[in-house]
Design an enzyme around this catalytic site. Structure first.
Site, short mmCIF file in Angstrom:
data_model
loop_
_atom_site.label_atom_id
_atom_site.label_comp_id
_atom_site.label_asym_id
_atom_site.label_seq_id
_atom_site.Cartn_x
_atom_site.Cartn_y
_atom_site.Cartn_z
N CYS A 2 -30.17 -25.23 20.51
CA CYS A 2 -31.15 -26.14 21.09
C CYS A 2 -32.03 -26.74 20.01
O CYS A 2 -32.11 -26.24 18.90
CB CYS A 2 -32.02 -25.45 22.14
SG CYS A 2 -31.12 -24.61 23.45
N ARG A 27 -27.34 -29.22 15.58
CA ARG A 27 -27.55 -27.84 16.02
C ARG A 27 -26.61 -27.46 17.16
O ARG A 27 -26.43 -26.29 17.45
CB ARG A 27 -29.00 -27.64 16.45
CG ARG A 27 -30.00 -27.79 15.31
CD ARG A 27 -31.42 -27.79 15.81
NE ARG A 27 -31.83 -26.49 16.31
CZ ARG A 27 -32.45 -25.57 15.57
NH1 ARG A 27 -32.72 -25.81 14.30
NH2 ARG A 27 -32.80 -24.42 16.09
N TRP A 74 -28.57 -26.31 24.58
CA TRP A 74 -27.30 -25.58 24.58
C TRP A 74 -27.38 -24.58 25.73
O TRP A 74 -28.22 -23.68 25.73
CB TRP A 74 -27.10 -24.86 23.25
CG TRP A 74 -25.76 -24.24 23.06
CD1 TRP A 74 -24.64 -24.82 22.56
CD2 TRP A 74 -25.40 -22.88 23.35
NE1 TRP A 74 -23.60 -23.91 22.52
CE2 TRP A 74 -24.04 -22.71 23.01
CE3 TRP A 74 -26.09 -21.78 23.88
CZ2 TRP A 74 -23.36 -21.51 23.16
CZ3 TRP A 74 -25.42 -20.58 24.05
CH2 TRP A 74 -24.07 -20.46 23.69
N ASN A 98 -36.67 -23.30 23.44
CA ASN A 98 -35.51 -22.67 22.83
C ASN A 98 -35.62 -21.17 23.03
O ASN A 98 -36.71 -20.62 22.96
CB ASN A 98 -35.46 -22.95 21.32
CG ASN A 98 -35.20 -24.40 21.00
OD1 ASN A 98 -34.88 -25.20 21.87
ND2 ASN A 98 -35.32 -24.74 19.73
N GLY A 99 -34.48 -20.50 23.22
CA GLY A 99 -34.49 -19.05 23.37
C GLY A 99 -34.21 -18.62 24.80
O GLY A 99 -33.76 -19.42 25.63
N GLU A 479 -11.15 -16.82 7.76
CA GLU A 479 -12.00 -18.01 7.76
C GLU A 479 -11.20 -19.27 8.11
O GLU A 479 -11.67 -20.13 8.86
CB GLU A 479 -12.69 -18.15 6.41
CG GLU A 479 -13.40 -19.48 6.17
CD GLU A 479 -14.55 -19.75 7.13
OE1 GLU A 479 -15.09 -20.88 7.10
OE2 GLU A 479 -14.93 -18.85 7.90
N LYS A 483 -11.95 -21.66 11.33
CA LYS A 483 -12.18 -23.10 11.24
C LYS A 483 -11.25 -23.86 12.19
O LYS A 483 -11.65 -24.83 12.84
CB LYS A 483 -11.97 -23.59 9.80
CG LYS A 483 -13.10 -23.28 8.87
CD LYS A 483 -14.33 -24.10 9.21
CE LYS A 483 -15.58 -23.54 8.52
NZ LYS A 483 -16.10 -22.32 9.14
N GLU A 486 -12.55 -23.38 15.74
CA GLU A 486 -13.81 -24.09 15.97
C GLU A 486 -13.60 -25.59 16.18
O GLU A 486 -14.22 -26.20 17.06
CB GLU A 486 -14.74 -23.90 14.78
CG GLU A 486 -15.36 -22.52 14.65
CD GLU A 486 -16.24 -22.42 13.43
OE1 GLU A 486 -17.37 -21.94 13.56
OE2 GLU A 486 -15.82 -22.85 12.34
N HIS A 502 3.03 -4.69 12.30
CA HIS A 502 2.50 -3.70 13.25
C HIS A 502 2.00 -4.38 14.52
O HIS A 502 0.95 -3.98 15.06
CB HIS A 502 1.41 -2.86 12.59
CG HIS A 502 1.89 -2.11 11.39
ND1 HIS A 502 2.55 -0.91 11.48
CD2 HIS A 502 1.84 -2.42 10.08
CE1 HIS A 502 2.88 -0.49 10.27
NE2 HIS A 502 2.46 -1.39 9.40
N LYS A 604 -25.15 -24.95 15.62
CA LYS A 604 -25.30 -24.69 14.18
C LYS A 604 -26.19 -23.49 13.91
O LYS A 604 -25.89 -22.65 13.09
CB LYS A 604 -25.89 -25.93 13.51
CG LYS A 604 -25.99 -25.83 11.99
CD LYS A 604 -24.63 -25.80 11.35
CE LYS A 604 -24.69 -25.88 9.85
NZ LYS A 604 -23.38 -25.71 9.23
#
Length: 609
Positions: A2, A27, A74, A98-99, A479, A483, A486, A502, A604
């Site tokens: 947010c 963000r 968000w 926010n929160g 990583e 990516k 995402e 395995h 973000k």
């Protein structure tokens, strides 16, 4: 997560509210809104989706006012609909938040019993109704916020305006960042300095539990004990052009191409160039006596810590644990007395990492922060700070911040190894030279971006993929898979190449592309054997390797596509190999029509649990 913007001025603030929200888009969000106070009336506009929807709504149905607040939301409580978008208002009070208010349900039940009618599914709306109730009881706005803050449990940053007060904006923070900007007969507030960069360079960061009464001519800040508090006003380090894409189509691509410079700047900040040695900031502990090192982080930053584990154990012979912050803080971890805990975060505001830092301090650990934002919450809480010098990173998927984190961690490993007597001076010099060669090696990769675009066509239609690597290439495989997930929304897993047999080998067929990391290191023969096992089962392979191994890979199968990476040693190869994986994810996402800079559902700065 947010974004908050608030402005109190002598002129209409609505255009700048929209501009501020645009600077906060990085963000991550799924709805937007603004509210303005004009002639004793709170007017607002809200829209589901991206900011352009709100801009179109304001153009169609304009509002104006010299005092206003805005928000990019968000979604947490309630779907991303117009009704759930911020600001929330009832004619008397308007709030952006926010929160998460964890005890909102009990407050909401009490207010409903008192006759309040709620219009949304959010936790935030209780703030509007509780403040209105307190105002109706005869309290002033300051008294109302003082009373309300004592009721709320959870994390929040608030910006609040009141219908009957055209020269008053109240801000408050607990666990979620908020900054006040000082202008000429105007003031502004934002989630971060980047949002305020066009209008002021004079900033004051609210500390934990602070709230502020803001007018056009200044701000009075109070601490959580309701006492006036002096907080320093600092000069912002964010240039206005920090949010410009320049000649690039996307922020992410710009930031990938900025990595040579960002790495050079980070290295320069951590070395004595005349002596060709690592020079870390002063630390309160001695590497010789450190019994154990713990890295704590989330997402990509966690994978940076996982990579560093290989470096510290090999070059410093220091025992290392790598922890996911959201699990670490709830596990009641056993931390060795005198140990060092390192907290890695791009924003310095990641709530799980910040909470884990508080836990480590309680357990009397030495604490070190590795962040990219100097005035962040983690910086203010940790004993020691080592800054990455990546510059502003706007793309939600981290690129240059990740490689700069790796640079900092590599330098720390060298310093620890030298201090502990595990590295001779000539070995330190050799490792440092390896790091100093990285900018040129990465520039060479970037010159072959077109080849990576072509490789992306081989995976754009996949539903799933596997990334395989050994040793320090394993975290980079993780990583690379992260990516791809995402950005392109293709399911991807990173796996140790030796562990493939395995279980995951059962997934392999022609429809599952395999991305192999094959640097010329101690494990390359074994990794090459794993590639043969994959090829034998009909898989399509994209292999990242160096020139010496390229011919061997091509000889194995015509289903193996290769991208030749500049030859480097095992120490710095994780940083080199991360870059083509970033480009591969970027180009695959473009081919699939994804929003590269703002992938769906992602944020973000993650400031909620």
């Amino acid at each position: 997560m947010c974004g908050i913007i608030g402005i109190i001025s002598q002129t209409n603030v609505v255009p700048r509210l929209l501009e501020g929200l645009k600077r906060l888009e990085y963000r991550g969000y799924d709805s937007t809104g603004i509210a303005a106070l004009s002639n004793g009336h709170i007017d607002r506009r809200r829209a589901e989706g991206k900011l352009k929807q709100l801009e179109a709504l304001v153009a169609q149905s304009p509002i104006s006012g010299n005092l206003g607040i805005g928000h990019t939301r968000w979604a947490t409580h309630g779907a991303p609909t117009e009704a759930n978008a911020h600001p929330h208002a009832n004619g008397k009070v308007a709030v952006v938040h926010n929160g998460i208010i964890e005890n909102y349900a009990s407050i909401k039940d009490r207010l409903i019993a008192q006759g309040h009618i709620f219009q949304s599914q959010t936790d935030t709306e209780v703030v509007v109704h509780l403040l209105s109730q307190l105002l109706d009881e005869g309290k002033t706005p300051l008294q109302a916020i003082q009373t309300a803050l004592k009721e709320f449990v959870g994390a929040f940053a608030f910006a609040i305006l009141f219908r009957d007060h055209d020269d008053l904006l109240i801000a408050a923070r607990r666990g979620s960042p908020l900054v006040i900007g000082y202008g000429d007969e105007e003031m502004c507030i934002g989630s971060d300095a980047l949002a305020l960069a066009p209008w002021t360079q004079k900033l004051c960061y609210l500390e934990e539990g602070d709230y502020a009464v803001i007018t056009r001519n200044g701000a009075q800040i109070y601490n959580q004990a309701d006492q006036p508090a002096d907080r320093p006003i600092r000069q912002s380090s964010f240039p206005r052009e920090a949010v410009s894409k320049g000649s690039f189509d996307h922020f992410m691509l710009k930031e990938i191409f900025e990595q040579p410079e960002a790495i050079s700047n980070t290295l320069a900040s951590l070395m004595d160039s005349s002596a060709q040695t690592i020079q870390l900031p002063m630390l309160s502990f001695d590497w010789v006596t450190v019994p154990r090192l713990t890295f704590v982080a989330c997402g990509t930053a966690y994978l940076a810590g996982l990579t560093a584990q290989y470096w510290f154990e090999k070059y410093a012979r220091l025992a290392v644990d790598v922890e996911i912050a959201s699990e670490f803080r709830y596990r009641d971890p056993c931390l060795t007395p005198g140990g060092v805990s390192v907290f890695i975060s791009q924003s310095g505001e990641t709530i799980d990492t910040l909470s884990a830092l508080h836990l480590a301090k309680e357990k009397q650990q030495h604490t070190v922060a590795i962040v990219n934002v100097a005035e962040s919450s983690i910086v203010r809480q940790a004993q020691h700070l080592i800054m990455t010098q990546a510059g502003a990173e706007i793309g939600v998927a981290s690129t240059k911040a990740f490689t700069c984190q790796l640079i900092v961690l590599a330098c720390m490993a060298i310093a620890a190894g030298r201090a502990r007597g595990m590295l001779r001076q000539d070995q330190e010099h050799q490792l440092l030279q390896s790091l100093l060669s990285l900018p040129d090696q990465i520039r060479k990769i970037l010159q072959h971006d077109q080849e990576i675009q072509e490789l992306a066509h081989h995976i754009q239609h996949a539903h799933s993929s596997l990334y395989l690597g050994r040793g320090s290439s394993y975290p980079i495989a993780l990583e690379g898979a992260l990516k791809l997930k995402e950005l392109s929304y293709i399911h991807a897993e990173g796996y140790p190449a030796g562990e493939m047999k395995h279980g995951p080998i059962a997934l392999i067929d022609e429809a599952v592309p395999i991305i192999m990391l094959l640097p010329h290191d101690a494990w390359f023969e074994k990794t090459l054997s794993n590639m043969q096992e994959v090829l034998a089962r009909g898989a399509s392979v994209i292999c990242l390797t160096d020139k010496a191994l390229d011919a061997r890979v091509r000889a194995l199968s015509n289903k193996a596509q290769t991208f030749v990476v500049p030859t480097t040693d095992a120490f710095s190869s994780p940083i080199v190999y991360a870059v083509p994986l970033q480009l591969l994810a970027y180009h695959t996402a473009l081919l699939r029509g994804s929003d590269v800079d703002q992938p769906r559902n992602l944020a973000k700065s993650v400031t909620v649990e």
